[in-house]
Design a protein around this motif. Sequence first.
Motif, mmCIF file in Angstrom:
data_model
loop_
_atom_site.group_PDB
_atom_site.id
_atom_site.type_symbol
_atom_site.label_atom_id
_atom_site.label_comp_id
_atom_site.label_asym_id
_atom_site.label_seq_id
_atom_site.Cartn_x
_atom_site.Cartn_y
_atom_site.Cartn_z
ATOM 1 N N PRO A 174 2.573 -11.636 19.152
ATOM 2 C CA PRO A 174 2.010 -11.401 20.483
ATOM 3 C C PRO A 174 1.705 -12.681 21.254
ATOM 4 C CG PRO A 174 0.368 -10.981 18.778
ATOM 5 C CD PRO A 174 1.679 -11.173 18.076
ATOM 6 N N GLY A 175 1.552 -13.789 20.550
ATOM 7 C CA GLY A 175 1.306 -15.035 21.254
ATOM 8 C C GLY A 175 2.513 -15.529 22.029
ATOM 9 N N ARG A 176 3.699 -15.196 21.539
ATOM 10 C CA ARG A 176 4.943 -15.601 22.208
ATOM 11 C C ARG A 176 5.537 -14.497 23.049
ATOM 12 N NH1 ARG A 176 10.390 -14.941 20.865
ATOM 13 N NH2 ARG A 176 9.929 -14.156 18.762
ATOM 14 N N CYS A 177 5.437 -13.258 22.602
ATOM 15 C CA CYS A 177 6.144 -12.141 23.224
ATOM 16 C C CYS A 177 5.232 -11.309 24.124
ATOM 17 C CB CYS A 177 6.727 -11.229 22.155
ATOM 18 S SG CYS A 177 7.933 -12.030 21.069
ATOM 19 N N ALA A 178 5.808 -10.771 25.172
ATOM 20 C CA ALA A 178 5.113 -9.827 26.041
ATOM 21 C C ALA A 178 6.038 -8.645 26.287
ATOM 22 C CB ALA A 178 4.729 -10.485 27.362
ATOM 23 N N MET A 179 5.567 -7.441 26.005
ATOM 24 C CA MET A 179 6.336 -6.232 26.286
ATOM 25 C C MET A 179 6.259 -5.907 27.768
ATOM 26 S SD MET A 179 7.698 -4.901 23.471
ATOM 27 C CE MET A 179 7.873 -3.160 23.851
ATOM 28 N N VAL A 180 7.395 -5.519 28.341
ATOM 29 C CA VAL A 180 7.463 -5.147 29.755
ATOM 30 C C VAL A 180 8.138 -3.784 29.852
ATOM 31 C CG1 VAL A 180 8.363 -5.762 32.024
ATOM 32 C CG2 VAL A 180 7.631 -7.576 30.447
ATOM 33 N N ASP A 181 7.465 -2.815 30.450
ATOM 34 C CA ASP A 181 8.052 -1.500 30.659
ATOM 35 C C ASP A 181 9.171 -1.627 31.681
ATOM 36 O OD1 ASP A 181 8.691 1.138 31.109
ATOM 37 O OD2 ASP A 181 6.713 1.740 31.835
ATOM 38 N N ALA A 182 10.406 -1.374 31.259
ATOM 39 C CA ALA A 182 11.570 -1.546 32.135
ATOM 40 C C ALA A 182 12.002 -0.247 32.808
ATOM 41 C CB ALA A 182 12.732 -2.127 31.344
ATOM 42 N N THR A 183 11.222 0.821 32.672
ATOM 43 C CA THR A 183 11.632 2.099 33.283
ATOM 44 C C THR A 183 11.440 2.153 34.796
ATOM 45 O OG1 THR A 183 9.500 3.068 32.649
ATOM 46 C CG2 THR A 183 11.368 3.459 31.182
ATOM 47 N N PRO A 184 10.446 1.457 35.406
ATOM 48 C CA PRO A 184 10.335 1.519 36.867
ATOM 49 C C PRO A 184 11.518 0.840 37.563
ATOM 50 C CG PRO A 184 8.278 0.773 35.869
ATOM 51 C CD PRO A 184 9.333 0.709 34.806
ATOM 52 N N GLY A 185 11.470 0.816 38.890
ATOM 53 C CA GLY A 185 12.518 0.184 39.671
ATOM 54 C C GLY A 185 12.519 -1.327 39.532
ATOM 55 N N VAL A 186 13.598 -1.934 39.992
ATOM 56 C CA VAL A 186 13.796 -3.376 39.844
ATOM 57 C C VAL A 186 12.641 -4.176 40.436
ATOM 58 C CG1 VAL A 186 15.236 -5.312 40.592
ATOM 59 C CG2 VAL A 186 16.308 -3.235 39.721
ATOM 60 N N GLU A 187 12.193 -3.806 41.635
ATOM 61 C CA GLU A 187 11.154 -4.588 42.307
ATOM 62 C C GLU A 187 9.831 -4.510 41.563
ATOM 63 O OE1 GLU A 187 11.848 -6.639 44.592
ATOM 64 O OE2 GLU A 187 13.900 -5.951 44.891
#
Length: 207
Positions: free
Chosen positions: A179-192
């Motif tokens: 977790p110190g290096r990585c961050a999860m990002v929810d990619a389901t929303p739109g590009v912006e």
Amino acid sequence: MQQHGRFITLEGGEGAGKSTQAQRLAAHLAQRGLPVLLTREPGGAPGAEAMRRLLLGGAGLDPMAEALLVFAARRDHLVSTIRPALAAGMWVICDRFTDSTRAYQGYGQGVPAAAIEALAGIALEGQGPALTLVLDLPVEIGMARARRRGVAADRYERLDAAFHQRIRDGFRAIAAAEPGRCAMVDATPGVEDVAARIAALVDRRLP
């Protein structure tokens, strides 16, 4: 005194939007007045690009041979492109890096984790990203997006849903373990929306 740059990687399964988000992040950092290099793997240097064609073109390599070739390409990329850019003070944004090997050849194809880490130690000599953004979305959504790109599927995209689920599970496990290096990002929303979240995250983690 010249400052060294920072190294950011974007990871995730097929259709997660890594290439698009890498471009958006590069533009955001440029607006901050930072010198930016946008690159990718496999590839990012002439020799590595030649190896990319073998890897994605369906050369029929077994998983261990794939892992060896990936790290050969990565070594060329590191020495020819990434290290010089960082030494020149640039912020390097890379679409895929070692976590993709851990996920695809490791979790996806069964190459032992110890073998991958041994290869990483030899090829990278301790070099790694300051921040890794893991773009996450359900397999069925990602594959549908990949099909809508209108380009021929590479050999990984043609593999079955079970393979891609192992990839997703692998990336999530990697992010949870570091977790110190990585961050999860929810990619389901739109590009912006995704781009705005990534920009805020990077500004906070790497001010």
